[in-house]
Design a protein around this motif. Sequence first.
Motif, PDB file in Angstrom:
ATOM      1  N   ARG A 227      -5.635   0.311  -7.074  1.00  0.00           N
ATOM      2  CA  ARG A 227      -4.731   1.294  -6.468  1.00  0.00           C
ATOM      3  C   ARG A 227      -4.363   2.330  -7.511  1.00  0.00           C
TER       4      ARG A 227
ATOM      5  N   LEU B 116       0.806  -1.219   0.000  1.00  0.00           N
ATOM      6  CA  LEU B 116       0.000   0.000   0.000  1.00  0.00           C
ATOM      7  C   LEU B 116       0.841   1.272   0.000  1.00  0.00           C
ATOM      8  N   GLY B 117       2.184   1.142  -0.140  1.00  0.00           N
ATOM      9  CA  GLY B 117       3.003   2.348  -0.233  1.00  0.00           C
ATOM     10  C   GLY B 117       3.304   2.948   1.129  1.00  0.00           C
TER      11      GLY B 117
ATOM     12  N   VAL C 151      -1.967   6.105  -7.731  1.00  0.00           N
ATOM     13  CA  VAL C 151      -1.190   7.140  -7.054  1.00  0.00           C
ATOM     14  C   VAL C 151      -1.660   8.445  -7.670  1.00  0.00           C
TER      15      VAL C 151
ATOM     16  N   ILE D 186      -5.731  -6.434  -2.426  1.00  0.00           N
ATOM     17  CA  ILE D 186      -5.895  -5.109  -3.009  1.00  0.00           C
ATOM     18  C   ILE D 186      -6.780  -5.232  -4.244  1.00  0.00           C
TER      19      ILE D 186
ATOM     20  N   TYR E 206     -10.921   2.165   1.638  1.00  0.00           N
ATOM     21  CA  TYR E 206     -10.154   3.066   0.791  1.00  0.00           C
ATOM     22  C   TYR E 206      -9.084   3.681   1.683  1.00  0.00           C
TER      23      TYR E 206
ATOM     24  N   THR F  90      -5.612   3.328  -2.160  1.00  0.00           N
ATOM     25  CA  THR F  90      -5.653   1.880  -2.350  1.00  0.00           C
ATOM     26  C   THR F  90      -6.997   1.355  -1.874  1.00  0.00           C
ATOM     27  N   LYS F  91      -7.649   0.585  -2.748  1.00  0.00           N
ATOM     28  CA  LYS F  91      -8.925  -0.052  -2.408  1.00  0.00           C
ATOM     29  C   LYS F  91      -8.643  -1.489  -1.978  1.00  0.00           C
ATOM     30  N   VAL F  92      -9.011  -1.804  -0.735  1.00  0.00           N
ATOM     31  CA  VAL F  92      -8.736  -3.116  -0.164  1.00  0.00           C
ATOM     32  C   VAL F  92     -10.052  -3.879  -0.029  1.00  0.00           C
TER      33      VAL F  92
ATOM     34  N   GLY G 146      -1.016   7.793  -2.625  1.00  0.00           N
ATOM     35  CA  GLY G 146      -1.639   6.531  -3.030  1.00  0.00           C
ATOM     36  C   GLY G 146      -3.038   6.404  -2.455  1.00  0.00           C
TER      37      GLY G 146
END
Lengths: 382, 382
Positions: B95, B56-57, B97, B92, B74, B83-85, B81
Amino acid sequence: MKPLHLTLAALALAGSAAMGETIATGDLGLVIERTTGAVLLVDQSDRAALARIEGLGDLSHASLVYSPDQRFAYVFGRDGGLTKVDLVERRIAGRVVQAGNAIGGAISDDGALVAVSNYEPGGVRIFDAVTLEMVADIPTGSKTIGLVDVPGRRFVFTLWDAGETWIADLSGDEAQITKITGMGKNPYDALVTANGRTYIAGLFGEDGLSALDLWDEDPKPRQVLPGYGRGEEPLPVYKMPHLEGWALAGAEFVLPAVGRHEVLWVDARDFTETGRTATHGQPVFAMARPDGRQVWVNFAHPLNDTIQVIDTVTKQVVHVFKPGPAVLHMEFTPRGHEVWVSVRDADKIMIYDTQSFEKRGEIDADSPSGIFFTARAHRMGL
Amino acid sequence: MKPLHLTLAALALAGSAAMGETIATGDLGLVIERTTGAVLLVDQSDRAALARIEGLGDLSHASLVYSPDQRFAYVFGRDGGLTKVDLVERRIAGRVVQAGNAIGGAISDDGALVAVSNYEPGGVRIFDAVTLEMVADIPTGSKTIGLVDVPGRRFVFTLWDAGETWIADLSGDEAQITKITGMGKNPYDALVTANGRTYIAGLFGEDGLSALDLWDEDPKPRQVLPGYGRGEEPLPVYKMPHLEGWALAGAEFVLPAVGRHEVLWVDARDFTETGRTATHGQPVFAMARPDGRQVWVNFAHPLNDTIQVIDTVTKQVVHVFKPGPAVLHMEFTPRGHEVWVSVRDADKIMIYDTQSFEKRGEIDADSPSGIFFTARAHRMGL
């Protein structure tokens, strides 16, 4: 790094389930179909019915609560039936007929215990939420009403005949009972505020309401709203407004007047009356949108085809419409952008946008009454 | 009867999923593991970690929101970033950026739109919650902070450089922007009250706070708590308290004082100060238990091994304990019977009973910071 990565097998399993049916449970709900003993599983986001689950017995005046994971509902039927419904597998997971005549229930703050309030035999029975085995039997010698859960694995309920409120603490091995006398003559219903602090009983045998501060170490009843119910001819008990109809809108409660075409506004700190708004009929429920900006009101027969929406800043009616014959219940989506309405004699649930008042959808249902969304799992005292 | 009975095939599918892993999502949560760019999926009822999801950065100062069905999170990273989990499939789901430096986000009341607040380039970008495609770009020419959602598919955010608050209404085809000037010098953070009505910005460039009544048709900033931040030597901006640390306890807010070892009590109606409670250190978060009876406080370095619990009736500290080194965050179960605590430098999450203060469990985690339970899906303004 901890060895917690998901196995491929588990992933594949979860993936296949996801392809089948909705399995996240945050936006689901159940609708009581009162004449057929069934509940309809619904999806808020899809505005759709997913399944009908049958065999729940007499669901007139039924209500339900949810497990903390929002997987199971515990449905309380009028016939004393306690039915555990599995929303994921869409079936009855367990059922006991635990008394002859029951009137609602509650679930403990930790989700471990389900309590049912009974008329016949009078008292409260408490069940293991997993197995439905009875873990405590609290006879009261009285019809028992106004059962709610409060923090600390406690339940509060009230005795119609004796005018007492009892607090049952289930946090230890044995139920510890605290009895509070002098609540007034024939309490017929009760509520607890959303923070679990103030318990308020409505009285059938006298005017006014009786309030308890449950944060007090030794709670004593305090009479509030002394005019509540006064000045009209006596009503039969089934015409007294359900106290669950109270709505907290900002710093005020909004509640149905007794036997009058108006709602009352009450200061939430001291329970003094702050205003009245004239309404289309005798209000049954006055429900606040979750943000408290609007209150939606439905009405008693024969004016029960209509809903009025009241702005809580101006206390004025801002919208009136007729969803159809016999509007019985309303439930807001958790953040309030839509509202679902049971229209019993149209065999429909109607869905409206609460900002534009536009209709967003409708769902067929058999004589729908109560609508219960799973977000209730996370609220106290319902 | 409507033909809604579940098919046997669907039942079998749901049944097999149920045997595998938890699939009801009401009692799940995610914990930010800040140093490794991962989130830990946790189960409140089992007091257990279920899976780690990586990639996820930069998750320093990360936060997240949930979809209405509590299936998707989210996650907003510091590196821009988004990221949708997927909590059900534990992976994931998408995602992007979307900027160079971001500072939090929000989700619209209907769950359709996710907004992110950016430092670089300054502004707010709004994404389709399903696809993560950008649907609106709102440059502000300023670092943008204090992004929240309010009813009616609207987002509210504030410009550090210009001292303006903007309201973006996404209910129509195009974003409609309302700009409110004169919020004060260098607003550094903001919050909205749980009913979505009052938006409060903290000011770095001057003392006091600036409040907006979002129910007003033409909201104007009003200065409140004029002493907030006064009387101490200037602090660097990273030492100013996060305003999300405000807690509503009954009729009062509790908030960390700026640069002092105390919390302030403020009347929720008029924002006048009603009291102060001396604390162990400089408070970071003052979190109210959902019923408002207790406030749990953690502290800034080097006193960050300690938690104090304050009773909101007496405003006195009733419990003090040391969970371990670097207590970063606390999250209550939705009805408040337990609290989860991130202890970063012990690599642990600790779980406590809020009535008895007994420890109920612990979970291994890599440098845990924010804890986010799925019940947040149903609350406004988070």
